[in-house]
Structure formats: structure tokens, C-alpha cells
Design a protein around this motif. Sequence first.
Motif, PDB file in Angstrom:
ATOM      1  N   VAL A   1       0.838  -1.204   0.000  1.00 52.52           N
ATOM      2  CA  VAL A   1       0.000   0.000   0.000  1.00 52.52           C
ATOM      3  C   VAL A   1       0.873   1.255   0.000  1.00 52.52           C
ATOM      4  N   LEU A   2       1.872   1.265   0.863  1.00 49.49           N
ATOM      5  CA  LEU A   2       2.805   2.392   0.935  1.00 49.49           C
ATOM      6  C   LEU A   2       3.441   2.646  -0.431  1.00 49.49           C
ATOM      7  N   SER A   3       3.862   1.582  -1.079  1.00 51.94           N
ATOM      8  CA  SER A   3       4.526   1.704  -2.380  1.00 51.94           C
ATOM      9  C   SER A   3       3.559   2.164  -3.464  1.00 51.94           C
ATOM     10  N   TYR A   4       2.336   1.669  -3.426  1.00 52.67           N
ATOM     11  CA  TYR A   4       1.305   2.090  -4.382  1.00 52.67           C
ATOM     12  C   TYR A   4       1.127   3.607  -4.345  1.00 52.67           C
ATOM     13  N   TYR A   5       0.970   4.142  -3.146  1.00 50.92           N
ATOM     14  CA  TYR A   5       0.685   5.573  -3.030  1.00 50.92           C
ATOM     15  C   TYR A   5       1.929   6.414  -3.281  1.00 50.92           C
ATOM     16  N   LEU A   6       3.117   5.845  -3.076  1.00 48.88           N
ATOM     17  CA  LEU A   6       4.332   6.522  -3.508  1.00 48.88           C
ATOM     18  C   LEU A   6       4.318   6.645  -5.031  1.00 48.88           C
ATOM     19  N   GLY A   7       3.925   5.569  -5.708  1.00 49.97           N
ATOM     20  CA  GLY A   7       3.809   5.612  -7.160  1.00 49.97           C
ATOM     21  C   GLY A   7       2.827   6.674  -7.620  1.00 49.97           C
ATOM     22  N   SER A   8       1.697   6.807  -6.924  1.00 48.03           N
ATOM     23  CA  SER A   8       0.712   7.845  -7.248  1.00 48.03           C
ATOM     24  C   SER A   8       1.301   9.238  -7.067  1.00 48.03           C
ATOM     25  N   MET A   9       2.016   9.428  -5.947  1.00 40.54           N
ATOM     26  CA  MET A   9       2.663  10.716  -5.693  1.00 40.54           C
ATOM     27  C   MET A   9       3.635  11.067  -6.815  1.00 40.54           C
ATOM     28  N   LEU A  10       4.428  10.094  -7.235  1.00 40.10           N
ATOM     29  CA  LEU A  10       5.403  10.336  -8.295  1.00 40.10           C
ATOM     30  C   LEU A  10       4.716  10.730  -9.600  1.00 40.10           C
ATOM     31  N   PHE A  11       3.579  10.117  -9.878  1.00 43.61           N
ATOM     32  CA  PHE A  11       2.822  10.468 -11.078  1.00 43.61           C
ATOM     33  C   PHE A  11       2.416  11.941 -11.041  1.00 43.61           C
ATOM     34  N   PHE A  12       1.849  12.376  -9.925  1.00 47.54           N
ATOM     35  CA  PHE A  12       1.397  13.768  -9.824  1.00 47.54           C
ATOM     36  C   PHE A  12       2.567  14.743  -9.827  1.00 47.54           C
ATOM     37  N   PHE A  13       3.629  14.400  -9.112  1.00 50.94           N
ATOM     38  CA  PHE A  13       4.807  15.264  -9.090  1.00 50.94           C
ATOM     39  C   PHE A  13       5.372  15.435 -10.502  1.00 50.94           C
ATOM     40  N   ASN A  14       5.402  14.341 -11.232  1.00 51.82           N
ATOM     41  CA  ASN A  14       5.948  14.381 -12.584  1.00 51.82           C
ATOM     42  C   ASN A  14       5.044  15.141 -13.541  1.00 51.82           C
ATOM     43  N   GLU A  15       3.744  14.883 -13.466  1.00 53.18           N
ATOM     44  CA  GLU A  15       2.792  15.533 -14.362  1.00 53.18           C
ATOM     45  C   GLU A  15       2.728  17.035 -14.125  1.00 53.18           C
ATOM     46  N   ASN A  16       2.822  17.443 -12.879  1.00 53.41           N
ATOM     47  CA  ASN A  16       2.689  18.861 -12.528  1.00 53.41           C
ATOM     48  C   ASN A  16       4.035  19.570 -12.384  1.00 53.41           C
ATOM     49  N   LYS A  17       5.103  18.839 -12.741  1.00 54.06           N
ATOM     50  CA  LYS A  17       6.455  19.407 -12.730  1.00 54.06           C
ATOM     51  C   LYS A  17       6.847  19.951 -11.357  1.00 54.06           C
ATOM     52  N   TYR A  18       6.375  19.263 -10.295  1.00 55.67           N
ATOM     53  CA  TYR A  18       6.801  19.644  -8.952  1.00 55.67           C
ATOM     54  C   TYR A  18       8.263  19.280  -8.714  1.00 55.67           C
ATOM     55  N   LEU A  19       8.724  18.281  -9.481  1.00 62.40           N
ATOM     56  CA  LEU A  19      10.120  17.872  -9.380  1.00 62.40           C
ATOM     57  C   LEU A  19      10.821  18.241 -10.676  1.00 62.40           C
TER      58      LEU A  19
END
Length: 355
Positions: free
Chosen positions: A198-216
Amino acid sequence: MSKILPLQSLRGILCITVVLVHFTPYEVLFFHNHFLAGSAVVGFFVLSGYVLTFNYFDKIKNKIDLINFLKKRFFRLYPLHLFFLLIFLILEFVKYYLNISFNFQSNSMIFKENNLISFFSNLFLLNTFNNYLSFNLPSWAVSAEFISSIIFGITLLLFRKKFLIFSIVIFLSFLILFVIFGYKLFIYNGYFSLFSCVLSYYLGSMLFFFNENKYLIKINNFSLFQFLNLLSFFYFINNEIYSFLILINISSILLFLVNLDRNNLFFKLITNKFILELGNMSYSIYLSHYLIYWIITQIFRHIIRIEEIGSYTDNMFILENYNIYMSKLFISVVITIIISKYLYKFLEKKFEYKN
């Protein structure tokens, strides 16, 4: 489902990594490292979270969408899992018969872990909650993945507008749970095996949003940072330390691959036909490799007699003979890939749910 080619290749690489660890008994070899296998499995989970968010964030808007999503996940995971569960059940009865009739020696007590309770927990995809591994040992991850998919789908429907914030909260909450109870990230049974997924799943979700919104800052070339990231990754793996920092390594590698330019030489190398095919077959490879290696081991032990009966409790599996071991490793990997190709074509794809 849309595919991001470098991530498809990464799935194949992670799967082969798990296989090589499970096929490598000698302690002096690099791949004799279950910390590495644990990292690869967690990498699978992070990948799943990223890809599922990529594919379903705008698609799960009501209960019907959610049901269709869960049907897809079920028919993606369950048929192959059930197939191997039944094979291992039959094998347990065969071992029992051989033991009674011919005094066949098994490396594990017959019907001890592979008992009625563990059978039904496997049958209903609840085996991740068991405090021991049973039947097809790698299938604990299938249970954790499916339950995580249910949680993911429901929370995406309920919290879609705030899903990034929700993902961060869930990720941090489970991370704190691990710290409080003193567990490492790589857990293969019990509740924390599910928590790890579960922890890893939501890390993957976070990475998707960070990448899409150019937070990183996008890592679109093989920079000094990525080089240092790989060095630290191998250092953690080799010394089997800092399991949670592996998440940073995995996240960095994932973002690097997602943002690779198609004209980049590394993109062309990593997305070659063979590695992509391994990615396609990765689930079949993952679920079949334990059975294949077990069968080959029995042949080496009882038919051609070049492996000791009690080898699973020794450091050296095959009478300390590396040449024979390397032959066994090669044969096991090749047969696993060949069989997985047919499993993928005639079992995985056959039961694929399309709405």
C-alpha cells in the motif's frame, strides 16, 4: 491500458532480478541477496501505483467505473495465481504419496505450511495475511497487490479531487507505522507485507502527480545525480541497510525512465524487443519461476543425482560445484522464459477482461 515503454522494460528487469536471486544459492555471488529481491518487489509495487494512476485517474468516476477497474485487476491477477495454486496442491499430494510409498524425502514437511487453511487463504487472495509462506511462495505479492488495488480504486473514487494530498497522507502514515513497530520495508508475510505494498502504491501515485505537474525537476539525462543514485542503491543493496532509502533510489530511477527522450540512446537500449517482451511476460515469469526451479532441483537431486537432498539448508547447493550450478541456473532461466511466453499467450491474455 496504455504502456510507458521504459517502465514496461523496468518491469521485466525487476522480474528477472527476483528470479536470479531465487535461483542463486551461493553466498559469495552478488545475486545471493534477498535484500535485492525485496527491493525489486517493492519496485513492482511502486510501478503499479504509478501506472494505475496514469491509466485510471480520469476513468474511475462512479461505482460502475470502479467495478470495471476491479474486474480488470481480478482477471489480470487471479487466473494465473489459481493455476499455480492448484498445481502446488496436486504436488503436495504427490509428495505425500511418494513419501508413503517410496520414502521420498521432501525439503519441507508435507502439509505443514501447505495446509487447508493456507489453501483457502490463497484461494481467496488473503495469503498476504498469513505469518508464513505457502504453496507458490511468491504469490504473497499477488494477494498484497490485489488488496492494494481494491484500496486504491475505492480511495480514487472517494478522494479523486484531493488524491495527491490523500496519497501523501497514506504514504506518510504507513511509513510512520513501520518506524513505530520497528519493521523493515521488505516483509513477505503478515499485515506489514500488505502495508509495504500500500505504501509503495501511493508513492507511485505521488510520483505520477509530481511528474505531471512538474513539482520535481525532470531527470531527462544520465546526470551526476542519477549516477550517485545508482551508486547509493548498490551500496544499500550490497550492505543490506537503509531499506526505506531504497524508495528514493526507486523513485529516481522511475522518473528518469519516464522522462527519457525517445531519441536518447539509452531509451533505444532499454526498450529493445527482448526486454520489452520480458516486461510483457513478467507476471508469468514471476509466478512460474518457483515451480520450475523446484522441478529442476528434484531432477538434479533424484534422477541425475548431482545435488544433495538437504541442499536447501546448505550454503552450497550442488556439492560446491559452480560449473554445475551455473548450468542449472542457465537451464532454469531459459525454461522459465519459454514457459512464461506460452503462459502469457494462452492463459494471461485469454482471461483478460475487456469492457
